[in-house]
Design an enzyme around this catalytic site. Structure first.
Site, PDB file in Angstrom:
ATOM      1  N   ASP A  33      37.985  28.040  75.398  1.00  0.00           N
ATOM      2  CA  ASP A  33      37.762  28.909  76.549  1.00  0.00           C
ATOM      3  C   ASP A  33      36.520  28.432  77.303  1.00  0.00           C
ATOM      4  OD1 ASP A  33      38.775  32.064  77.254  1.00  0.00           O
ATOM      5  OD2 ASP A  33      36.900  31.367  78.152  1.00  0.00           O
ATOM      6  N   HIS A 106      48.679  33.850  76.763  1.00  0.00           N
ATOM      7  CA  HIS A 106      47.697  33.149  75.936  1.00  0.00           C
ATOM      8  C   HIS A 106      47.155  34.079  74.866  1.00  0.00           C
ATOM      9  CE1 HIS A 106      45.550  34.841  79.423  1.00  0.00           C
ATOM     10  NE2 HIS A 106      44.533  35.036  78.605  1.00  0.00           N
TER      11      HIS A 106
HETATM   12  P1  5GP Z   1      42.419  36.828  80.102  1.00  0.00           P
HETATM   13  O1  5GP Z   1      41.365  37.717  80.704  1.00  0.00           O
HETATM   14  O2  5GP Z   1      43.516  36.517  81.076  1.00  0.00           O
HETATM   15  O3  5GP Z   1      42.896  37.308  78.773  1.00  0.00           O
HETATM   16  O4  5GP Z   1      41.657  35.495  79.721  1.00  0.00           O
HETATM   17  C1  5GP Z   1      41.615  34.358  80.501  1.00  0.00           C
HETATM   18  C2  5GP Z   1      40.616  33.444  79.843  1.00  0.00           C
HETATM   19  O5  5GP Z   1      40.766  32.154  80.401  1.00  0.00           O
HETATM   20  C3  5GP Z   1      39.157  33.861  80.068  1.00  0.00           C
HETATM   21  O6  5GP Z   1      38.521  34.044  78.803  1.00  0.00           O
HETATM   22  C4  5GP Z   1      38.556  32.686  80.845  1.00  0.00           C
HETATM   23  O7  5GP Z   1      37.248  32.369  80.459  1.00  0.00           O
HETATM   24  C5  5GP Z   1      39.512  31.548  80.531  1.00  0.00           C
HETATM   25  N1  5GP Z   1      39.655  30.592  81.619  1.00  0.00           N
HETATM   26  C6  5GP Z   1      39.903  30.856  82.925  1.00  0.00           C
HETATM   27  N2  5GP Z   1      39.980  29.723  83.634  1.00  0.00           N
HETATM   28  C7  5GP Z   1      39.799  28.706  82.755  1.00  0.00           C
HETATM   29  C8  5GP Z   1      39.781  27.287  82.899  1.00  0.00           C
HETATM   30  O8  5GP Z   1      39.955  26.709  83.978  1.00  0.00           O
HETATM   31  N3  5GP Z   1      39.555  26.562  81.770  1.00  0.00           N
HETATM   32  C9  5GP Z   1      39.370  27.154  80.542  1.00  0.00           C
HETATM   33  N4  5GP Z   1      39.154  26.343  79.512  1.00  0.00           N
HETATM   34  N5  5GP Z   1      39.394  28.487  80.379  1.00  0.00           N
HETATM   35  C10 5GP Z   1      39.601  29.255  81.471  1.00  0.00           C
END
Ligand code: 5GP
Ligand code: ZN
Length: 119
Positions: A33, A106
């Site tokens: 992440d 995810h």
């Molecule tokens: P959600 O809130 O959708 O469960 O989590 C999305 C996660 O994706 C977040 O923890 C955020 O930090 C991570 N994330 C978003 N964009 C990117 C990216 O471009 N690269 C990586 N490695 N992580 C990302």
């Protein structure tokens, strides 16, 4: 739809956006992440573009099984301490009220020594 051209996680799978890869096979991709909450924080995703857990059906059972059996193996490889003193947290945010920001299914895997930045 197997790939969404506007999806950042589909772009990560395709190598169009760089990531720190943890694991890859024909079905799954795992990467760190970008904004970790914990000393260990990586995401496991299907290569198939499934928008969220709300879109999962019986046809995805083996794919989800692969994700959930991979998680403990990768958690140890990435530095989570062994159960029960160690362990890890598995989270899948789903929809706006579930806190989902990226709409490609995810699984967050978080672990490592306390305190964590969040959570
Ligand atoms: P959600 O809130 O959708 O469960 O989590 C999305 C996660 O994706 C977040 O923890 C955020 O930090 C991570 N994330 C978003 N964009 C990117 C990216 O471009 N690269 C990586 N490695 N992580 C990302
Ligand atoms: Zn996608």
């Amino acid at each position: 739809m197997s790939v969404d051209a506007n999806c950042i996680f589909c772009k990560i799978v395709a190598g169009q956006i760089p990531s720190r890869k943890v694991f890859e096979d024909e079905d799954l991709f795992a990467f760190h992440d970008i904004a970790p909450w914990a000393p260990v924080h990586f995401l496991i995703i299907p290569k198939l573009h499934i928008p969220s857990m709300a879109h999962v059906g019986a046809e995805h059972a083996s794919l989800l099984g692969k994700i959930m059996t991979l998680a403990p193996q990768l958690a140890l490889e990435q530095g989570c301490n062994p159960y029960p003193q160690g362990g890890f947290r598995i989270v899948t945010n789903t929809g706006a009220e579930g806190g989902q920001e990226v709409h490609h299914l995810h699984v967050h895997v978080m672990g490592g020594p306390r305190p964590w930045l969040r959570g």
